[in-house]
Design a protein around this motif. Sequence first.
Motif, PDB file in Angstrom:
ATOM      1  N   PHE B 282       0.289  -1.143   0.108  1.00 20.99           N
ATOM      2  CA  PHE B 282       0.192   0.336   0.014  1.00 20.99           C
ATOM      3  C   PHE B 282       1.341   1.550   0.446  1.00 20.99           C
ATOM      4  O   PHE B 282       0.532   2.063  -0.860  1.00 20.99           O
ATOM      5  N   MET B 283       2.452   1.333   1.291  1.00 22.39           N
ATOM      6  CA  MET B 283       3.017   2.280   1.139  1.00 22.39           C
ATOM      7  C   MET B 283       3.364   2.371  -0.190  1.00 22.39           C
ATOM      8  O   MET B 283       3.342   3.270  -1.026  1.00 22.39           O
ATOM      9  N   ILE B 284       4.301   1.377  -0.580  1.00 27.17           N
ATOM     10  CA  ILE B 284       4.931   1.811  -2.216  1.00 27.17           C
ATOM     11  C   ILE B 284       3.512   2.190  -3.657  1.00 27.17           C
ATOM     12  O   ILE B 284       4.254   3.405  -4.382  1.00 27.17           O
ATOM     13  N   LEU B 285       2.552   1.624  -3.436  1.00 23.82           N
ATOM     14  CA  LEU B 285       1.491   1.691  -3.847  1.00 23.82           C
ATOM     15  C   LEU B 285       0.953   3.231  -4.828  1.00 23.82           C
ATOM     16  O   LEU B 285       0.977   4.252  -5.563  1.00 23.82           O
ATOM     17  N   THR B 286       1.159   3.934  -2.954  1.00 25.90           N
ATOM     18  CA  THR B 286       0.715   5.551  -2.732  1.00 25.90           C
ATOM     19  C   THR B 286       1.911   6.234  -3.710  1.00 25.90           C
ATOM     20  O   THR B 286       1.959   7.482  -4.281  1.00 25.90           O
ATOM     21  N   GLY B 287       3.275   6.209  -3.334  1.00 28.93           N
ATOM     22  CA  GLY B 287       4.655   6.116  -4.141  1.00 28.93           C
ATOM     23  C   GLY B 287       4.623   6.561  -4.937  1.00 28.93           C
ATOM     24  O   GLY B 287       5.165   7.431  -6.514  1.00 28.93           O
ATOM     25  N   ILE B 288       4.485   5.411  -6.050  1.00 29.61           N
ATOM     26  CA  ILE B 288       3.672   5.404  -7.543  1.00 29.61           C
ATOM     27  C   ILE B 288       2.946   6.148  -8.096  1.00 29.61           C
ATOM     28  O   ILE B 288       3.608   6.748  -9.532  1.00 29.61           O
ATOM     29  N   GLU B 289       1.738   6.836  -7.095  1.00 26.54           N
ATOM     30  CA  GLU B 289       1.163   7.546  -8.072  1.00 26.54           C
ATOM     31  C   GLU B 289       1.347   8.828  -8.439  1.00 26.54           C
ATOM     32  O   GLU B 289       1.280   9.507  -8.814  1.00 26.54           O
ATOM     33  N   THR B 290       2.905   9.133  -7.318  1.00 27.79           N
ATOM     34  CA  THR B 290       3.420  11.196  -7.957  1.00 27.79           C
ATOM     35  C   THR B 290       4.801  10.125  -8.039  1.00 27.79           C
ATOM     36  O   THR B 290       5.726  11.034  -8.408  1.00 27.79           O
ATOM     37  N   LEU B 291       5.234   9.043  -9.234  1.00 30.37           N
ATOM     38  CA  LEU B 291       6.909   8.245  -8.702  1.00 30.37           C
ATOM     39  C   LEU B 291       6.888   9.978 -10.468  1.00 30.37           C
ATOM     40  O   LEU B 291       8.348   9.821 -10.638  1.00 30.37           O
ATOM     41  N   PRO B 292       6.190  10.384 -12.155  1.00 29.90           N
ATOM     42  CA  PRO B 292       6.363  10.557 -12.494  1.00 29.90           C
ATOM     43  C   PRO B 292       7.331  12.161 -12.528  1.00 29.90           C
ATOM     44  O   PRO B 292       8.183  12.743 -13.028  1.00 29.90           O
ATOM     45  N   LEU B 293       6.061  13.030 -11.203  1.00 31.02           N
ATOM     46  CA  LEU B 293       6.587  13.814 -10.947  1.00 31.02           C
ATOM     47  C   LEU B 293       7.877  14.492  -9.565  1.00 31.02           C
ATOM     48  O   LEU B 293       8.663  14.952 -10.100  1.00 31.02           O
ATOM     49  N   ARG B 294       8.121  13.244  -8.746  1.00 26.56           N
ATOM     50  CA  ARG B 294       9.412  13.158  -8.354  1.00 26.56           C
ATOM     51  C   ARG B 294      10.279  12.617  -9.135  1.00 26.56           C
ATOM     52  O   ARG B 294      11.457  13.504  -8.563  1.00 26.56           O
TER      53      ARG B 294
END
Lengths: 194, 426
Positions: B282-294
Amino acid sequence: MNHDAYDDNYIRSILNNVKSIAMVGASPVNVRPSYFAFKYLAQRGYDMIPVNPGHVGKELMGKPFVASLADIDRPIDMIDIFRNSSHIMPVVEEALKLSPPPKVIWMQLGARDDAAAEKAEAAGLKVVMNRCPKIEYGRLSSEISWMGVNSRTLSSKRAPIPTQGMRLSLNRTSFSGGQTAASDRAAKNKTETT
Amino acid sequence: MTDRLPGFSTLAVHAGAQPDPTTGARATPIYQTTSFVFNDADHAASLFGLQAFGNIYTRIGNPTNAVLEERVAALEGGTAALAVASGHAAQLVVLQQLLKPGDEIIAARKLYGGSINQFTHAFKAFGWNVAWADPDEIESFERAVTPHTKAIFIESIANPAGSITDIEAIAAVARKAGVPLIVDNTLASPYLIKPIDHGADIVVHSLTKFLGGHGNSLGGIIVDAGTFDWSKDNKYPMLSEPRPEYHGIRIQETFGNFAFAIACRVLGLRDLGPALSPFNAFMILTGIETLPLRMQKHCDNAKAVAEFLSTHSAVSAVNYAGLPGDRYNALQRKYAPKGAGAVFTFSLKGGYDAGVNLVSNLKLFSHLANVGDTRSLVIHPASTTHSQLDDAAKVKSGAAPEVVRLSIGIEDKEDLIADLDQALRA
């Protein structure tokens, strides 16, 4: 029809419209892929008929085996062929003699006969080659996502509750159009490198 | 009507995640459960026999983890994926499907130090041998091929100096040898490089780094490209031969172009056991949502910091593929045109002592052994991770006494530059 990469809507319309499926080469042995696919499709509500001359007298999921397509007593929408590529043409020729003829010829994963496909398409049938209807149904309904498979679909709608035997909705948005599947590139590369 | 192909950012938010069927929850629920009830005895038998898709036990699969798996498979352009407990677990599970005792892999010499340890020591104890090759000299991979070779393993952007690997050239060697190419895409993430488009057959990640992105959760993943024919010459019996664990099922025959991911799940994860916690998923999925921006911010900041360091009087050299004069700049422009990543090394004129001083004087950069965090990180390999090596070995592994490694975060670049400047002057 481009048989290297099918549009999801083509596969979806076939799986949404056919009701009865004769599976040629169905096996009663419960570790064979044909057994898996037969059982899965029967549980999704398709009227399944097992065709295999070696098993006449037996049943598969309560459905009696028949020896040939001509022995089936009702119209068939789709023929799913679980045979090697070299055994496809006689099955297609037999299918085209049925009255009424089937609407779809489906050749399993690994099976492909372009001449047989051309013949069936010339008679107005739809053809799918080198695919598994169980996998395609699972992919387009996203049920297969439980196995970490890329369904290549998206949906912001609440999914129907998936209980056994219930027909999951195929009405999801595809994002590949079948154009980018790595497997299709693989099939192409294979002929280049072997 | 042909459906439209969504972009990377849309997939990063949506792929694999549909509102929960029972509650309508829009965020992916954390299915924090070990087990799942069966409908009846036949359903249970079907699941155990791999005849039906579904959940049994979280060591084999979990609905939260499955969303993460589908999302990364979609971002990488693969057919399927399997999430596991760490990047190291991903490598273990992949190689268990491919190697028997006495078999070999060819690995790029430039790898994450933890991978070098894993291949050199732990895998050697399994009878899996490694032949090292130089990613800057493609012929060294060809020369290393033997009848026992079962796979080639490289990093897309390689530790520790952020060098760029010529994936297509090494993929050609793998194809000729008839073995799969495994690419560790951790430092690039699929936002910068999609190795499958360049010929990779299997992609692995430490999700702990840029994909999770926040330095809070360990995880690893295996992506199946669906490109390799495992049954061609019986070199890969885990996939091509009847499996006694499953009453004689042949994995590739049954699962087609996602057979490798299935083998990793039902033969690897099931029996070796390095399952990912659904909470971490769950934590990693939340992170991936902003992968392109980050990831874009990581790259833009890293380039600015590298440019600053390259003109600094205390710095003798900067290894960053995004700089025009760098030896990997041409490969970066081909494989990772959006940016050269956020991990790179530079050398200090003041040698070992200057490295130690810099680390202790930094106020924003954190001194620790990780990369791919929102926070900027620094490590002086010669006094930490590589301190057990003699000076010659340090130089050979890219950890010479004067070398410092940075992982640039997503803070304001002006603040990062100011922190480095004050620490270099102190």
